[in-house]
Design a protein around this motif. Structure first.
Motif, PDB file in Angstrom:
ATOM      1  N   ASN A 327       0.899  -1.176  -0.088  1.00 23.12           N
ATOM      2  CA  ASN A 327      -0.045  -0.050   0.099  1.00 23.12           C
ATOM      3  C   ASN A 327       0.919   1.224   0.116  1.00 23.12           C
ATOM      4  O   ASN A 327       2.042   1.021   0.081  1.00 23.12           O
ATOM      5  CB  ASN A 327      -0.956   0.056   1.146  1.00 23.12           C
ATOM      6  CG  ASN A 327      -0.341   0.087   2.481  1.00 23.12           C
ATOM      7  OD1 ASN A 327       0.253   1.107   3.040  1.00 23.12           O
ATOM      8  ND2 ASN A 327       0.084  -1.200   3.242  1.00 23.12           N
ATOM      9  N   ASP A 328       0.178   2.484  -0.116  1.00 26.49           N
ATOM     10  CA  ASP A 328       1.047   3.696  -0.193  1.00 26.49           C
ATOM     11  C   ASP A 328       1.634   4.241   0.999  1.00 26.49           C
ATOM     12  O   ASP A 328       2.559   4.936   0.888  1.00 26.49           O
ATOM     13  CB  ASP A 328       0.037   4.755  -0.645  1.00 26.49           C
ATOM     14  CG  ASP A 328      -0.408   4.356  -2.173  1.00 26.49           C
ATOM     15  OD1 ASP A 328       0.345   3.932  -2.939  1.00 26.49           O
ATOM     16  OD2 ASP A 328      -1.900   4.621  -2.300  1.00 26.49           O
ATOM     17  N   SER A 329       1.168   3.863   2.327  1.00 30.86           N
ATOM     18  CA  SER A 329       1.582   4.381   3.454  1.00 30.86           C
ATOM     19  C   SER A 329       3.006   4.201   3.789  1.00 30.86           C
ATOM     20  O   SER A 329       3.789   5.038   4.216  1.00 30.86           O
ATOM     21  CB  SER A 329       0.708   4.158   4.662  1.00 30.86           C
ATOM     22  OG  SER A 329       0.976   2.637   4.950  1.00 30.86           O
ATOM     23  N   ALA A 330       3.627   2.965   3.474  1.00 32.01           N
ATOM     24  CA  ALA A 330       4.999   2.770   3.877  1.00 32.01           C
ATOM     25  C   ALA A 330       5.892   3.698   2.954  1.00 32.01           C
ATOM     26  O   ALA A 330       6.897   3.947   3.219  1.00 32.01           O
ATOM     27  CB  ALA A 330       5.273   1.160   3.376  1.00 32.01           C
ATOM     28  N   TYR A 331       5.681   4.192   1.832  1.00 32.22           N
ATOM     29  CA  TYR A 331       6.447   5.082   0.894  1.00 32.22           C
ATOM     30  C   TYR A 331       6.606   6.447   1.928  1.00 32.22           C
ATOM     31  O   TYR A 331       7.855   6.762   1.760  1.00 32.22           O
ATOM     32  CB  TYR A 331       5.681   5.653  -0.224  1.00 32.22           C
ATOM     33  CG  TYR A 331       5.715   4.434  -1.324  1.00 32.22           C
ATOM     34  CD1 TYR A 331       6.926   4.564  -2.412  1.00 32.22           C
ATOM     35  CD2 TYR A 331       4.867   3.440  -1.470  1.00 32.22           C
ATOM     36  CE1 TYR A 331       6.683   3.531  -3.518  1.00 32.22           C
ATOM     37  CE2 TYR A 331       4.969   2.519  -2.442  1.00 32.22           C
ATOM     38  CZ  TYR A 331       5.864   2.830  -3.422  1.00 32.22           C
ATOM     39  OH  TYR A 331       5.947   1.551  -4.546  1.00 32.22           O
ATOM     40  N   LEU A 332       5.884   6.723   2.693  1.00 31.84           N
ATOM     41  CA  LEU A 332       5.918   7.748   3.726  1.00 31.84           C
ATOM     42  C   LEU A 332       6.970   7.542   4.753  1.00 31.84           C
ATOM     43  O   LEU A 332       7.817   8.366   4.898  1.00 31.84           O
ATOM     44  CB  LEU A 332       4.746   8.271   4.234  1.00 31.84           C
ATOM     45  CG  LEU A 332       3.516   8.538   3.375  1.00 31.84           C
ATOM     46  CD1 LEU A 332       2.187   8.715   3.871  1.00 31.84           C
ATOM     47  CD2 LEU A 332       3.983   9.539   2.454  1.00 31.84           C
ATOM     48  N   THR A 333       7.061   6.280   5.013  1.00 32.44           N
ATOM     49  CA  THR A 333       8.169   5.811   6.043  1.00 32.44           C
ATOM     50  C   THR A 333       9.555   5.988   5.437  1.00 32.44           C
ATOM     51  O   THR A 333      10.633   6.389   5.990  1.00 32.44           O
ATOM     52  CB  THR A 333       7.925   4.445   6.494  1.00 32.44           C
ATOM     53  OG1 THR A 333       6.576   4.520   7.154  1.00 32.44           O
ATOM     54  CG2 THR A 333       8.845   3.948   7.298  1.00 32.44           C
ATOM     55  N   ALA A 334       9.753   5.673   4.119  1.00 31.91           N
ATOM     56  CA  ALA A 334      10.991   5.483   3.365  1.00 31.91           C
ATOM     57  C   ALA A 334      11.459   7.008   3.011  1.00 31.91           C
ATOM     58  O   ALA A 334      12.631   7.309   3.533  1.00 31.91           O
ATOM     59  CB  ALA A 334      10.698   4.983   2.054  1.00 31.91           C
ATOM     60  N   LEU A 335      10.272   7.769   2.691  1.00 30.77           N
ATOM     61  CA  LEU A 335      10.623   9.372   2.646  1.00 30.77           C
ATOM     62  C   LEU A 335      11.022   9.849   4.141  1.00 30.77           C
ATOM     63  O   LEU A 335      12.276  10.775   4.090  1.00 30.77           O
ATOM     64  CB  LEU A 335       9.562   9.982   1.889  1.00 30.77           C
ATOM     65  CG  LEU A 335       9.295   9.686   0.607  1.00 30.77           C
ATOM     66  CD1 LEU A 335       7.670  10.041   0.118  1.00 30.77           C
ATOM     67  CD2 LEU A 335      10.184   9.924  -0.516  1.00 30.77           C
ATOM     68  N   GLU A 336      10.445   9.659   5.032  1.00 30.43           N
ATOM     69  CA  GLU A 336      10.984  10.317   6.359  1.00 30.43           C
ATOM     70  C   GLU A 336      12.156   9.808   6.683  1.00 30.43           C
ATOM     71  O   GLU A 336      12.864  10.715   7.286  1.00 30.43           O
ATOM     72  CB  GLU A 336       9.745   9.771   7.308  1.00 30.43           C
ATOM     73  CG  GLU A 336       9.889  10.540   8.709  1.00 30.43           C
ATOM     74  CD  GLU A 336       9.519  12.271   8.549  1.00 30.43           C
ATOM     75  OE1 GLU A 336      10.202  12.893   9.370  1.00 30.43           O
ATOM     76  OE2 GLU A 336       8.931  12.493   7.655  1.00 30.43           O
TER      77      GLU A 336
END
Length: 982
Positions: A327-336
């Motif tokens: 899903n999309d939410s884990a991309y935010l973890t990578a970016l953070e």
């Protein structure tokens, strides 16, 4: 003591106080953190990867979540106030001097002998203990198995933190202090309602504290701080941080546990009971794990936990991080992570690139992305070292990393709604279980409702507040905060287990439940979700399946060719998370748990060196003035009653005055004997029954005067009988003209018993005739003794001449002293409980609770003739004609005299034809003692068909010995009653 440095602390960021340093120890190693850290974030900052061992195979376990969802990090913790044998690291706020230790692994978590179980893992599958340990006998294995269970051991030391209980009512209860809950509360700021806002974190704000989002033109962190400040300043608002809602009950009553801390730790807890008119549930959701080979290694964490550790605590879960998602939410973890200076090895996405909303952002940051790929396996033991991925073309590659963030979708936290009986249903679009229906006056909003976008979630919350305001006819803030954020993209959470062996894919990390275990359960037809849970222990860990249940259900659905919605969920029950028993008990510990009840003449008993024991009341078991040891003292006391006179304090016996024109008729409905025919001045013994015909209590009833009775229940049932009377009066016979007054504590009752009892009573100068002719057995008199008003009953519990003297409780000590002084020349002795009970046994009198059990009826204790003669109805009468009560197999109360050996309470009566154990038994010994009056060991026993076996010799197995006994009448002493009629 060794010491570590904060090797994984980020240079900046977070909401921790870097100006101060906090020292703590973990498994004996000194470490440092900062105020604002949790124990979990401090451990991560210090580079700790191994915190525990798993339950079954003792595999290494690291931190997996950041809060209650973590299945791994149960630790024993001591702060400045108390010891906690099992708390999750994410629940514990860091304070100076805190000491934490792992609770699993021997001799240590780092080197655990229990890990040898991994060598036998293929044999220790789901249900192995059911199949293996039933032969030759489960009891052979049970002690060892029980020693290996549980997390943490309690300590005997008393805690120094306080506990409070509070009750409150509110118009609106907002559960959850994240952005959605705060938006709902903010809309009600001007409504003039009584609003409670509750969150389990010490600082409200939820994801606002760690997500990069803007709300109403300001950072989410600043926006939440403004709302919290406004709520604290607004009359009618109660803000409860560090408070967990643990249960939801009928009529919108909730239990809350509030933790009250300072710089030394948790100095107190408050157990709330809150009644709410309306409820807004904004509990959010948690990340769901992914299933792949070796998905349990330390270093693998939920994606949202990694993001929170970075954003709120400035702790780096890894030096080199990989991300695995559908899903999309884990991309935010990578970016953070990339912004925080953590190297991102790759994002592995099971979907096509076109489905990934944030793929463009990740690629722009030069983060390697692998689409339509899965993790094939992982490497490492006590810490992840690499992952091997396989793409759609089945090409494999290995990536080095020491951390892996996983996100397989989201699981709404709907437990509280389920407490109220709401059945979760499966949302196939988002791959989550949600509550389509809400309990009355509830609004389920945001993540708890399956909504993944922050702007939509806040919109739901504001609309819920508006609906409440409309019903209450008050106004709310009309505007909805605008959200600018990339933190909540769409979720396409479709279950898709990665390739690899099912025996190495872990569904439940704490209980070591694997995909292969769920598959085995399906093959063995444990297809019901409740059976699956119990057969495999899926979701039975301390996290209550928050991270494991949905994946386990999905595996079961795939194995049984069903949709996951058809499999369903297990039942969620309170509490939402563990609550300490001491919190529920409040101050009810020691004597405050069950306050000691002292007899009115307690001081006199202690002067006589009475050995006080808790018999419901503090009473003397025996008296030191009668002998230097128990048996000698008891023998002297029994001899005094049989040959001279003894004095016994029976003040604890129940006393209930029943008055009114219908008092006699009312009591007759409870007792087997017809109390309505009792004349003034007379006493009658009887028993009362429950509706099923089983004996509930026994005692004497005295007719003091016309329409005035005194019921005398046993000491242990005094309050219960009074409540029994009142219940029936109010619910079944409300028109009867009767008043019920419990007066047990108003009166002290002192019994004098023995051949010299009448002479001793005469020395007390009664103003009424006490001769046998004027005052016969089972009669009652009112008058004065030594100038004090008294009630005197001639009843006997010992088989001797006996008088029971009742005076106002304030005269108890004086009466005891006068009796002992006036009786010196008559050989008077104080009598303790043990001697009194042995005297009772010699006479064969019933001792409720000892000579009765949960199925004994009056027919079993020799009262059949009373029952058969009784006219009119009484409680339990009709049950006495049922097969249950009339069966010839029933146990009946008889006497036993030992031919050889010594009888003991609990001895089993062996069936005829058996002279060794094990063997069938036909009854048991209920009371027993060495009788000086009879000259042998005697006892009472409940024996099948006991009345028909009078005179038989039976074998009784007592404490490893077989004692030959003769069945006889239960009246061993003075069967003709000559002595009590003297």
């Amino acid at each position: 003591m060794s010491q570590t440095v904060q090797s994984h602390r980020l240079i900046d960021g977070g909401v921790i106080d870097r100006s101060r340093t906090v020292s703590f120890t973990f498994n004996g190693v000194r470490m440092k953190g900062h105020p604002g850290d949790t124990l979990a974030s401090a451990l991560i900052a210090n580079g700790v990867s191994l915190v525990a061992r798993s339950f079954k195979y003792h595999r290494p376990r690291g931190l997996y979540g950041a809060g209650l969802e973590d299945p791994n990090s149960m630790l024993a913790v001591r702060d400045g106030y108390a010891y906690y044998p099992a708390l999750r690291a994410g629940q514990i706020r860091l304070v100076e001097g805190l000491r934490a230790n792992s609770v699993s692994g021997w001799p240590s978590t780092n080197f655990d002998f229990g890990a040898v179980a991994q060598l036998a893992s293929k044999f220790l599958v789901a249900g192995f203990y059911y199949k293996t340990f039933k032969w030759p006998d489960w009891k052979l294995f049970e002690p060892g198995i029980r020693r290996t269970t549980g997390f943490g051991l309690p300590e005997a030391t008393a805690d120094r933190n306080f506990v409070q209980h509070r009750h409150a009512c509110c118009d609106v209860l907002v559960i959850g202090g994240g952005p959605v809950g705060l938006a709902a509360a903010s809309a009600l700021l001007n409504a003039g309602l009584n609003v409670f806002v509750v969150d389990d974190q010490p600082v409200l704000g939820g994801s606002c504290l760690w997500e990069t989002a803007k709300i109403d033109g300001q950072s989410a962190r600043a926006w939440s701080a403004t709302i919290v400040r406004d709520m604290n300043a607004r009359a009618g608002f109660t803000v409860l941080p560090a408070t967990t809602v643990t249960g939801a009950y009928e009529n919108n009553v909730f239990t809350l546990t509030q933790s009250i801390g300072d710089d030394r730790g948790v100095r107190g807890e408050c157990h709330w009971k809150v009644s709410a008119q309306h409820v807004i549930m904004a509990t959010g959701m948690v990340d769901r794990p992914m299933l792949f080979h070796g998905n349990d290694r330390p270093g693998i964490m939920l994606s949202s936990a990694v993001r929170r550790l970075i954003g709120e605590f400035a702790a780096a879960p890894a030096k080199e991080l990989a991300v695995y998602t559908n899903n999309d939410s884990a991309y935010l973890t990578a970016l953070e992570a990339q912004r925080a200076g953590i190297k991102v090895a790759a994002i592995i996405d099971t979907r096509k690139q076109a489905q990934a909303v944030h793929a463009k952002d990740a690629l722009a940051q030069a983060i390697p992305c692998f689409f339509e790929s899965q993790i094939e396996k992982t490497s490492g033991y006590k810490r992840l070292s690499s992952v091997t991925i396989r793409d759609v073309g089945r090409k494999s590659r290995t990536l080095r990393c020491d951390g892996l963030a996983v996100s397989g979708g989201w699981t709404p936290l709907i437990h509280l709604a389920a407490h109220r009986g709401v059945k979760p249903v499966y949302d196939y679009e988002n791959g989550t279980f949600v509550c389509r229906d809400a309990p009355p006056n509830w609004f389920i909003v945001g993540g708890a409702n399956g909504t993944v976008d922050l702007d939509h979630s806040i919109d739901e919350a504001v609309k819920a507040s508006a609906a409440i305001a409309a019903e209450r006819k008050v106004s709310v803030r009309a505007s909805v905060p605008g959200v600018v954020s990339r933190t909540f993209g769409s979720v396409t959470a479709v279950f898709k287990p990665s390739c690899g062996s099912a025996s190495k894919m872990w569904v439940d990390l704490q209980n070591d439940v694997k995909v292969s275990d769920v598959e085995l359960a399906a093959r063995e037809n444990y297809v019901s979700v409740e059976h699956l849970k119990r057969y495999t222990t899926l979701g039975m860990g301390t996290d209550q399946g928050r991270t494991s249940n949905v994946n386990g259900l999905a595996v079961m659905a795939a194995m049984t060719s069903r949709e996951i919605g058809a499999v369903g969920t297990t039942t969620f029950r309170p509490p939402y998370t563990a609550v300490r028993m001491s919190t529920i008990a409040n101050a009810r510990t020691g004597d405050r748990y069950q306050p000691r009840r002292y007899l009115p003449a307690d001081a006199v008993h202690r002067e006589l060196r009475g050995l006080m024991e808790d018999f419901g009341w503090e009473r003397a078991d025996w008296y030191g003035v009668n002998g230097n040891d128990r048996e000698n003292a008891v023998a002297a006391e029994m001899s005094a009653v049989r040959n001279h006179v003894g004095v016994f304090d029976g003040s604890s016996l129940g006393k209930i005055e029943v008055t009114g024109p219908d008092a006699g008729e009312f009591l007759a409905k409870f007792y087997v004997s017809n109390i309505a025919t009792l004349k003034p001045g007379r006493i009658r013994y009887s028993v009362m029954l429950r509706e099923d015909g089983v004996i509930f209590d026994d005692g004497v009833v005295t007719c003091i005067g016309e329409n005035h009775f005194l019921a005398g229940p046993s000491s242990g049932n005094a309050e219960a009988v009074a409540a029994w009377f009142e219940r029936w009066r109010q619910t079944e016979w409300p028109n009867m003209r009767v008043a019920i007054s419990p007066v047990t504590s108003n009166w002290a009752s002192i019994a004098i018993a023995g051949p010299q009892a009448r002479e001793l009573l005469r020395k007390l100068e009664p103003d009424f005739d006490i001769s046998h002719e004027a005052f016969p057995h089972m009669d009652f008199r009112e008058g004065k003794l030594c100038g004090v008003a008294a009630r005197v009953a001639r009843i006997s519990y010992t088989g001797e001449l006996q008088y029971e003297i009742s005076v106002q409780a304030r005269f108890a000590a004086a009466l005891m002293r006068v009796i002992l002084d006036q009786g010196k020349q008559l050989g008077v002795r104080p009598i303790g409980m043990e001697a009194w009970l042995r005297l009772r046994l010699e006479k064969g009198y019933l001792h409720l609770g000892s000579d009765t059990n949960g199925r004994t009826t009056p027919l079993d204790v020799g009262m059949a003739s009373i029952v058969s003669k009784r006219k009119g109805d009484f409680i339990g009468k009709r049950s006495l004609i049922l097969p249950f009560a009339t069966s010839h197999e029933r146990e009946q109360l008889v006497g036993l005299t030992a031919v050889d050996g010594k009888l003991r309470v609990g001895g089993r009566v062996m069936a005829n034809g058996h002279e060794s154990v094990p063997c069938p038994t036909v009854g048991y010994v209920t009371s027993a003692c060495e009788s000086p009056s009879v000259g042998k060991s005697v006892g009472l026993a409940l024996i099948e068909q006991g009345y028909q076996r009078d005179g038989e010799t039976v074998s009784v197995y007592c404490n490893g010995e077989i004692v030959r006994c003769k069945i006889c009448s239960p009246t061993f002493y003075d069967p003709s009653n000559e002595r009590l009629q003297a």
